[in-house]
Write a protein that holds these residues in place. Structure first.
Motif, PDB file in Angstrom:
ATOM      1  N   PHE A   1       3.774   5.856  -5.629  1.00 56.05           N
ATOM      2  CA  PHE A   1       3.928   5.986  -7.071  1.00 56.05           C
ATOM      3  C   PHE A   1       2.643   6.450  -7.771  1.00 56.05           C
ATOM      4  CE2 PHE A   1       7.479   2.985  -6.236  1.00 56.05           C
ATOM      5  CZ  PHE A   1       8.494   3.740  -6.791  1.00 56.05           C
ATOM      6  N   THR A   2       1.510   5.853  -7.418  1.00 52.14           N
ATOM      7  CA  THR A   2       0.272   6.176  -8.119  1.00 52.14           C
ATOM      8  C   THR A   2      -0.170   7.609  -7.853  1.00 52.14           C
ATOM      9  OG1 THR A   2      -0.413   3.854  -7.954  1.00 52.14           O
ATOM     10  CG2 THR A   2      -2.119   5.466  -8.497  1.00 52.14           C
ATOM     11  N   VAL A   3      -0.159   8.031  -6.604  1.00 51.44           N
ATOM     12  CA  VAL A   3      -0.578   9.398  -6.283  1.00 51.44           C
ATOM     13  C   VAL A   3       0.396  10.403  -6.880  1.00 51.44           C
ATOM     14  CG1 VAL A   3      -0.995  11.038  -4.401  1.00 51.44           C
ATOM     15  CG2 VAL A   3      -1.833   8.682  -4.218  1.00 51.44           C
ATOM     16  N   ASN A   4       1.678  10.094  -6.853  1.00 49.95           N
ATOM     17  CA  ASN A   4       2.659  10.995  -7.468  1.00 49.95           C
ATOM     18  C   ASN A   4       2.413  11.144  -8.972  1.00 49.95           C
ATOM     19  OD1 ASN A   4       5.369  12.462  -7.347  1.00 49.95           O
ATOM     20  ND2 ASN A   4       5.817  10.878  -8.842  1.00 49.95           N
TER      21      ASN A   4
ATOM     22  N   PHE B   1       1.716  11.602   2.166  1.00 53.13           N
ATOM     23  CA  PHE B   1       0.556  11.524   3.051  1.00 53.13           C
ATOM     24  C   PHE B   1      -0.293  10.301   2.710  1.00 53.13           C
ATOM     25  CE2 PHE B   1       0.625  16.397   3.717  1.00 53.13           C
ATOM     26  CZ  PHE B   1       1.441  16.258   4.832  1.00 53.13           C
ATOM     27  N   ALA B   2      -0.529  10.085   1.414  1.00 53.81           N
ATOM     28  CA  ALA B   2      -1.335   8.939   0.978  1.00 53.81           C
ATOM     29  C   ALA B   2      -0.664   7.629   1.368  1.00 53.81           C
ATOM     30  CB  ALA B   2      -1.557   9.001  -0.536  1.00 53.81           C
ATOM     31  N   ALA B   3       0.645   7.542   1.156  1.00 51.05           N
ATOM     32  CA  ALA B   3       1.382   6.321   1.488  1.00 51.05           C
ATOM     33  C   ALA B   3       1.309   6.025   2.982  1.00 51.05           C
ATOM     34  CB  ALA B   3       2.836   6.444   1.037  1.00 51.05           C
ATOM     35  N   ALA B   4       1.421   7.057   3.811  1.00 49.58           N
ATOM     36  CA  ALA B   4       1.378   6.866   5.262  1.00 49.58           C
ATOM     37  C   ALA B   4       0.013   6.361   5.714  1.00 49.58           C
ATOM     38  CB  ALA B   4       1.707   8.174   5.966  1.00 49.58           C
TER      39      ALA B   4
ATOM     40  N   PRO C   1       0.817  -1.224   0.000  1.00 49.87           N
ATOM     41  CA  PRO C   1       0.000   0.000   0.000  1.00 49.87           C
ATOM     42  C   PRO C   1       0.847   1.267   0.000  1.00 49.87           C
ATOM     43  CG  PRO C   1      -0.876  -1.581   1.555  1.00 49.87           C
ATOM     44  CD  PRO C   1       0.455  -2.123   1.112  1.00 49.87           C
ATOM     45  N   TYR C   2       1.973   1.217   0.695  1.00 49.80           N
ATOM     46  CA  TYR C   2       2.895   2.371   0.711  1.00 49.80           C
ATOM     47  C   TYR C   2       3.368   2.685  -0.700  1.00 49.80           C
ATOM     48  CZ  TYR C   2       6.957   5.174   2.233  1.00 49.80           C
ATOM     49  OH  TYR C   2       7.872   6.170   2.438  1.00 49.80           O
TER      50      TYR C   2
END
Length: 313
Positions: free
Chosen positions: A187-190, A227-230, A181-182
């Motif tokens: 990668f996806t959100v970036n 933030f999303a990864a966390a 999930p991290y």
């Protein structure tokens, strides 16, 4: 039928550059964040720290153990993420290109870009975690029990001697649950943050972006991705810390994780999220910035972009 398109070829040297850039950016960033990670881990697994926030936890560690206490686990962190970072970044470049080739044409690749990002991040992270897991187990044991060993070599050797491969990889399943999930968030959100900005630009505007504008875009995208990864990975991060501390029942890993999750509850699974969001935003943004600069210095090509631009809206 959509027209075929040319996918750039990457040589072994290019993938070597991707690996080196990923290794350096991850080991530097994770090594620098060791003090934050020490406080976060203590809050997660030490009952005496449950009531602490990041600032009070830091003060408590310094008061009891000195400033050196904040660097506990630096060795396994640096070495572990040197290997994991190289495999993850190079793997993401490899698998993203592979899935673009499978798509066969530009329209299909753009239409399925989310699946491509998710698949590339997941597979790359899986293989990277095979390298990371034993060193992460060593790091957590050192942080949670200062008397366990004096450092990386002695800590790793003690776990291997007392528990063997099984103990070194006891956290493999939860670390996959955490790291995949991290990586997806990272990668996806970036990718989508960049796409949202690029949609507002013509190709000429994009090519004429100043260095400061590119820096701001990469930094902002990295912070949001962090933030999303966390958030996505924090529950599994909490369970991983508990597993490596030896908490929970014996038996199959799924059983152990489910029992620990029920005991922690929803709120308990997100204990320490604040410090970890700060840490992860810094990690991810600095990694993408360093990765780009190191690739450029090594003469490596840019990664493949499959963003939807303004013409496709």
């Amino acid at each position: 039928m959509a027209p075929s398109f040319v996918v750039p070829s990457f040589s072994q040297r290019d993938y070597g550059s991707f690996f080196l850039a990923g290794a350096l950016c991850c080991t530097i960033s994770h090594g620098a964040m060791t003090p934050i990670d020490v406080v976060k881990t203590r809050i997660q697994i030490d009952p005496a720290f449950k009531s602490h926030n990041f600032i009070s936890g830091t003060r408590s560690i310094v008061a009891k153990e000195g400033a050196a206490g904040l660097l506990t686990g630096f060795g396994p962190t640096a070495v572990g993420y040197l290997a994991q970072g190289g495999a993850k970044f190079a793997g993401y470049e490899y698998w993203k290109r592979s899935f673009v080739l499978i798509a066969g044409d530009q329209e299909t690749a753009i239409r399925n870009r989310t699946a491509i990002y998710l698949g590339a991040a997941t597979i790359a992270e899986f293989f990277a975690d095979i390298l990371l897991t034993p060193l992460e187990a060593t790091r957590i044991r050192l942080v949670s029990d200062r008397s366990f060993a004096t450092g990386l070599v002695s800590g790793f050797a003690r776990i291997a001697r007392e528990g063997g491969i099984r103990e070194l990889y006891a956290g493999f399943l939860p670390i996959l649950c955490k790291q995949i999930p991290y990586a997806i968030g990272q990668f996806t959100v970036n990718e989508y943050c960049h796409e949202i900005v690029y949609r507002t630009m013509t190709e000429d505007m994009k090519n004429r972006l100043s260095g400061s504008a590119k820096f701001s875009l990469d930094l902002g995208s990295g912070i949001i991705a962090g933030f999303a990864a966390a958030i996505l990975s924090h529950p599994a991060d909490t369970l991983l810390s508990q597993i490596n501390k030896g908490h929970g029942p014996t038996g199959f890993m799924f059983h152990r994780l489910s029992v620990l999750a029920r005991e922690a509850g929803f709120r308990g699974l997100f204990v320490g999220l604040g410090p970890r969001m700060i840490m992860t935003a810094g990690l991810v943004s600095s990694q993408f910035l360093m990765y780009g600069y190191i690739k450029t210095a090594l003469g490596a090509p840019l990664g493949i972009e499959i963003h939807k631009d303004h013409k496709n809206l």
